[in-house]
Scaffold this motif. Structure first.
Motif, PDB file in Angstrom:
ATOM      1  N   ALA A 149       0.767  -1.073  -0.104  1.00 35.60           N
ATOM      2  CA  ALA A 149      -0.004   0.034  -0.121  1.00 35.60           C
ATOM      3  C   ALA A 149       0.842   1.214   0.061  1.00 35.60           C
ATOM      4  N   HIS A 150       2.038   1.044  -0.085  1.00 38.40           N
ATOM      5  CA  HIS A 150       2.974   2.286   0.283  1.00 38.40           C
ATOM      6  C   HIS A 150       4.308   2.107  -0.652  1.00 38.40           C
ATOM      7  N   VAL A 151       4.624   3.250  -0.865  1.00 37.70           N
ATOM      8  CA  VAL A 151       5.850   3.638  -1.714  1.00 37.70           C
ATOM      9  C   VAL A 151       6.700   4.675  -1.034  1.00 37.70           C
ATOM     10  N   ALA A 152       8.026   4.732  -1.160  1.00 39.43           N
ATOM     11  CA  ALA A 152       8.842   5.878  -0.802  1.00 39.43           C
ATOM     12  C   ALA A 152       9.624   6.438  -2.061  1.00 39.43           C
ATOM     13  N   LEU A 153       9.502   7.723  -2.154  1.00 31.78           N
ATOM     14  CA  LEU A 153      10.293   8.522  -3.013  1.00 31.78           C
ATOM     15  C   LEU A 153      11.433   9.231  -2.469  1.00 31.78           C
ATOM     16  N   SER A 154      12.431   9.266  -3.544  1.00 29.22           N
ATOM     17  CA  SER A 154      13.700   9.806  -2.843  1.00 29.22           C
ATOM     18  C   SER A 154      13.414  11.484  -3.129  1.00 29.22           C
ATOM     19  N   ASN A 155      13.512  11.977  -2.014  1.00 32.46           N
ATOM     20  CA  ASN A 155      13.560  13.563  -1.997  1.00 32.46           C
ATOM     21  C   ASN A 155      15.152  14.176  -2.183  1.00 32.46           C
ATOM     22  N   GLN A 156      15.344  14.576  -3.365  1.00 34.19           N
ATOM     23  CA  GLN A 156      16.757  15.009  -3.648  1.00 34.19           C
ATOM     24  C   GLN A 156      16.678  16.538  -3.814  1.00 34.19           C
ATOM     25  N   PHE A 157      16.154  16.771  -4.854  1.00 35.51           N
ATOM     26  CA  PHE A 157      16.534  18.310  -5.171  1.00 35.51           C
ATOM     27  C   PHE A 157      15.114  19.007  -5.500  1.00 35.51           C
ATOM     28  N   PHE A 158      14.031  18.086  -5.552  1.00 33.36           N
ATOM     29  CA  PHE A 158      12.620  18.813  -6.245  1.00 33.36           C
ATOM     30  C   PHE A 158      11.930  19.646  -5.128  1.00 33.36           C
ATOM     31  N   SER A 159      12.287  20.986  -4.873  1.00 33.03           N
ATOM     32  CA  SER A 159      11.825  21.944  -4.009  1.00 33.03           C
ATOM     33  C   SER A 159      10.367  22.217  -4.338  1.00 33.03           C
ATOM     34  N   LYS A 160       9.983  22.379  -5.682  1.00 35.08           N
ATOM     35  CA  LYS A 160       8.728  22.820  -6.037  1.00 35.08           C
ATOM     36  C   LYS A 160       7.767  21.611  -5.856  1.00 35.08           C
ATOM     37  N   THR A 161       8.367  20.262  -5.985  1.00 39.12           N
ATOM     38  CA  THR A 161       7.490  19.109  -5.830  1.00 39.12           C
ATOM     39  C   THR A 161       7.111  19.083  -4.231  1.00 39.12           C
ATOM     40  N   ALA A 162       8.136  19.406  -3.573  1.00 37.89           N
ATOM     41  CA  ALA A 162       8.034  19.433  -2.160  1.00 37.89           C
ATOM     42  C   ALA A 162       7.042  20.358  -1.610  1.00 37.89           C
ATOM     43  N   ALA A 163       7.068  21.588  -2.011  1.00 36.54           N
ATOM     44  CA  ALA A 163       6.040  22.441  -1.650  1.00 36.54           C
ATOM     45  C   ALA A 163       4.552  22.197  -2.347  1.00 36.54           C
ATOM     46  N   ASN A 164       4.477  21.561  -3.280  1.00 31.19           N
ATOM     47  CA  ASN A 164       3.068  21.231  -3.778  1.00 31.19           C
ATOM     48  C   ASN A 164       2.569  20.162  -2.796  1.00 31.19           C
ATOM     49  N   VAL A 165       3.278  18.825  -2.558  1.00 32.98           N
ATOM     50  CA  VAL A 165       2.942  18.017  -1.664  1.00 32.98           C
ATOM     51  C   VAL A 165       2.734  18.496  -0.371  1.00 32.98           C
ATOM     52  N   THR A 166       3.365  19.407  -0.027  1.00 36.74           N
ATOM     53  CA  THR A 166       3.170  20.074   1.526  1.00 36.74           C
ATOM     54  C   THR A 166       1.790  20.720   1.618  1.00 36.74           C
TER      55      THR A 166
END
Lengths: 140, 452
Positions: free
Chosen positions: B43-60
């Protein structure tokens, strides 16, 4: 290689692989084509005035750009669009094949049924190549 | 139609980059590429958070994302609707993802720009197959988990009956080579400084490479050693090959360089740390010229075998060789040199390197050991020694009780055999070492580098 995404209010996006890009003559919109058969969510979401992002990646160098803008028009592909897709697929097979990606694998990404054409008015361009400059806006 | 994540495990091999798409508050999308998507559970995956700040902001903001995952073996694609759960910056999952990212980054020459910030865990609401043209690929013919468990258990049982560490190494390598795909294997052990690994044994190469060295953090082997995490790469067609980065060597370094016995064009590599009681005893390494040669079941089996081997080698190290009295018939034997003539042994004190007739043999503790044995032989004529006396001799400067003396003696013996050197090490019984000499050694110590 190219991936297009149309924003969704939920926070996700409808996305799919493009099969070619046509640069504008003068100040017209960029045009891309994709298979509505292979990417039905994208086909449903892609409509005039929808916000859109398009990434362009050179697979051997990882040079990557992301273009953002809005969709101006959406329409069924014509013979010229099919020819654009055929040419793109041929070049992708050559480029990815040289990098060791097998032909059978590439073929799975190249559905050309129900080709659609999307015209995009770009308003932003970003460098997205992995590295210290990833995410930087490229001035017009 | 929703697909089970356990049915698309090849999407999580990191061969073809995944694509993540998110949208901001105005519905403006953003696309990023991911080195890694890890399968956490069904039911779960883990994604590598490396350098995609815009993605992080949108997910937040929204807690949602859409992922395009690609099966690198078949090319099949899947769209996953994701809901953010949490970020992890420590723990097993984070360490595994960081090690894999290190391996992928070094393969692509991007070590400095691809640091893992966090392992971001998402719940998968739906996983939809993308329609694909052409015939479906044939089903895979992988070894199953039960098959690998059976193999690993049989190997563990065989190891449990063996007391000789030398034999243990051969058993592990010989049994593994019976598995399809396990054509090229190495076992490496850390040196005393924990900065480098030395090849102790191998299979499948023209040159065994015994005594060759790899730095910690270098390639799959070095990263497995440095992180204590198994590293598996299933497709190296797009990256730098580990051994292509053969160091440009010159002078002292070149003179003391033994080539690592790697494949020229590997496509799959699997490095497993051999851990026992929290300590790194070595790295078990397999590589193949074929893509997807090693499955996650292979990885798990090798982790099990590596831990068994580490434990047995450690136990042998603790108990092996603490024989204080020479056995009858062995004591005070003086050297029956089996050939006339002599050979020259040069010992360089600055790095404990040892040359025989101008040919490099070994350096570090094994070099010091051999020169020590030869020096005693020159003074007293002895050829028989015990592990215990070596451990207690302060001139050898062995680190402490964790000196891995047995392992170093194995390395030295194998290196001398491979070189067909005029001096060899025999083991008349556990805990004993015998010098076998073909000629009289003429020893010299080089302590001043200015003469080089």
């Amino acid at each position: 290689m190219m991936v297009i995404a149309v924003g969704e209010a939920s926070g996700g996006a409808a996305l799919g692989r493009c099969l070619g890009l046509r640069l504008p003559a003068g100040d017209g919109p960029i045009e891309v084509v994709f298979s509505a058969w292979q990417w039905p969510d994208l086909a449903r979401s892609a409509g005039p005035s929808r916000a859109v992002a398009l990434t362009l990646v050179h697979p051997s160098t990882y040079r990557t750009y992301q273009l953002k803008g809005r969709i101006e028009t959406v329409g069924e592909g014509d013979a010229a669009d099919m020819a654009l897709a055929d040419d793109y697929i041929d070049r992708m097979i050559g480029m990815l094949g040289a990098l060791g990606v097998e032909r059978d694998v590439i073929d799975r990404w190249c559905g050309i049924d129900a080709v659609m054409r999307v015209a995009i008015r770009a308003d932003d361009l970003f460098d997205q190549t992995p590295g210290p400059h990833a995410g930087e806006r490229i001035p017009a | 139609m929703s697909v089970s994540l356990s049915d698309i495990l090849d999407c999580f091999e990191g061969v073809i980059p995944s694509v993540i798409a998110t949208s901001d508050g105005d519905g403006r999308p953003n696309i990023s590429y991911l080195s890694q998507v890890f399968h956490v559970d069904d039911a779960h995956v883990a994604l590598s958070n490396q350098f995609f700040s815009k993605t992080a902001a949108n997910v937040t903001r929204s807690g949602r994302a859409t992922l395009l995952a690609v099966d690198g073996r078949s090319g099949d694609q899947y769209l996953l609707d994701l809901v953010f759960v949490r970020s992890e910056r420590t723990g097993t999952l984070f360490r595994r993802m960081a090690a894999h990212l290190d391996a992928i980054s070094s393969q692509h020459g991007m070590e400095s720009v691809m640091a893992l910030r966090s392992a971001d865990i998402f719940r998968v609401e739906q996983c939809r197959p993308v329609p694909s043209p052409g015939p479906a690929p044939p089903p895979r013919d992988d070894r199953s988990a039960p098959e690998q468990l059976t193999f690993g258990a049989a190997l563990a049982a065989e190891l449990a009956f063996e007391s000789d560490p030398d034999r243990m190494l051969d058993i592990v390598l010989d049994r593994l080579t019976t598995l399809p795909g396990f054509t090229n294997l190495m076992i490496l052990v850390p040196d005393g400084s924990a900065a480098r690994l030395t090849t102790l044994a191998s299979r499948g190469y023209g040159n065994t490479g015994v005594g060759s060295e790899i730095a910690f953090n270098e390639g799959v082997i070095g990263i497995a050693a440095a992180t204590g995490v198994a590293v598996r790469i299933s497709d190296m067609s797009r990256g730098h090959r580990m051994f292509q980065a053969a160091r440009a060597t010159s002078g002292l370094v070149a003179e003391r360089h033994i080539p690592v016995p790697g494949l020229a064009d590997p496509q799959s590599q699997l490095g497993v740390p051999m851990l026992s009681r929290g300590r790194l005893a070595g790295v078990l390494f397999a590589e193949s010229p074929h893509r997807f040669a090693f499955t996650r079941e292979d990885e798990r089996m090798l982790v099990m075998v590596g831990a068994q081997l580490a434990g047995h080698l450690g136990a042998a190290e603790q108990e092996g060789g603490d024989i204080s009295a020479p056995a009858s018939g062995i004591e005070a034997r003086r050297s029956p040199i089996s050939a006339t003539g002599s050979f020259h042994v040069r010992y360089f004190a600055f790095d404990d390197s040892l040359f025989i007739d101008d040919a490099y043999v070994i350096k570090g503790v094994p070099g010091r050991l051999l020169f020590h044995l030869l020096s005693i032989h020159a003074e007293q004529g002895r050829i028989d020694f015990t592990n215990r006396e070596l451990r207690l001799d302060p001139r050898l400067r062995l680190p402490d009780f964790k000196d891995n003396l047995e392992t170093r003696l194995i390395l030295l013996r194998r290196r001398l055999d491979e070189r067909e050197a005029p001096v060899r090490l025999a083991r008349p019984e556990r805990g004993r070492i015998r010098l076998e000499l073909r000629g009289t050694p003429c020893l010299s110590v080089i302590s001043d580098l200015s003469g080089l």
